[in-house]
Write an enzyme that holds these catalytic residues in place. Sequence first.
Site, PDB file in Angstrom:
ATOM      1  N   ASP A 130       8.533 121.749  50.818  1.00 27.29           N
ATOM      2  CA  ASP A 130       9.416 122.498  49.438  1.00 27.29           C
ATOM      3  C   ASP A 130       9.340 123.879  49.451  1.00 27.29           C
ATOM      4  OD1 ASP A 130       8.602 119.511  49.337  1.00 27.29           O
ATOM      5  OD2 ASP A 130       7.755 119.575  47.052  1.00 27.29           O
ATOM      6  N   HIS A 183       4.931 123.781  52.209  1.00 28.19           N
ATOM      7  CA  HIS A 183       5.626 124.685  51.435  1.00 28.19           C
ATOM      8  C   HIS A 183       6.515 125.767  52.359  1.00 28.19           C
ATOM      9  CE1 HIS A 183       3.801 122.459  48.127  1.00 28.19           C
ATOM     10  NE2 HIS A 183       4.410 122.903  47.267  1.00 28.19           N
TER      11      HIS A 183
END
Length: 208
Positions: free
Chosen positions: A22, A168
């Site tokens: 992400d 992430h």
Amino acid sequence: MGEIALVHQVSTEEKAVAFTFDDGPHPLYTKQLLDIFRKVNGKATFFMIGQEIEAFEDIAKEVHAAGHEIANHTYSHPDLTKITPEEAGEEIKRTDEIIRRVTGQSPMNFRPPYFAVNEEVLSLAAKFGYRSIGCVNGGAKDWEQPGVDFILERTRAACKKGSIFIFHDGYGEREQTIEAVRVMVGELAADGYRFLTVSELLGLVDRA
């Protein structure tokens, strides 16, 4: 479409998982992830933020060219449950258009920032043709940089066939994430796992 809900895992007997990332793309960390997956001939899914694609479009194009999936993570990463439906729709639509322009393809999957959803948000994503994607290893909290060992322990504990993992590659320092992913990918590859995009993993259900 049946009940709309976040998809955290796929029911399959195949040794296959989906790694997702992400908040990118990022010129340093995203490239490091591409190297990791290239070495195991695997694919991943990158839930990109529209603003970050605009800032690093060349990196997004590199991700797409390497055969990975680019998915929608909104334009500016708001909590969609705290803004109007019109604003939420614009967040999704704007990034949808950016991804189409960069890849030449329609994105298939969506992840709401902070996993903040309600029926309205899930229905809105579905109207765009998206499947809303969760994860099994939220407890690893890699975004808080809790340490490589912590990230690995929580992810290993959640790992099953068909798992979708969250990590992430943008918005901050991500060295711990990169190292944890490097180790986890190595372990799973040694155990015979395949690394698929979210769309590929969801497709295993269709073939069952």
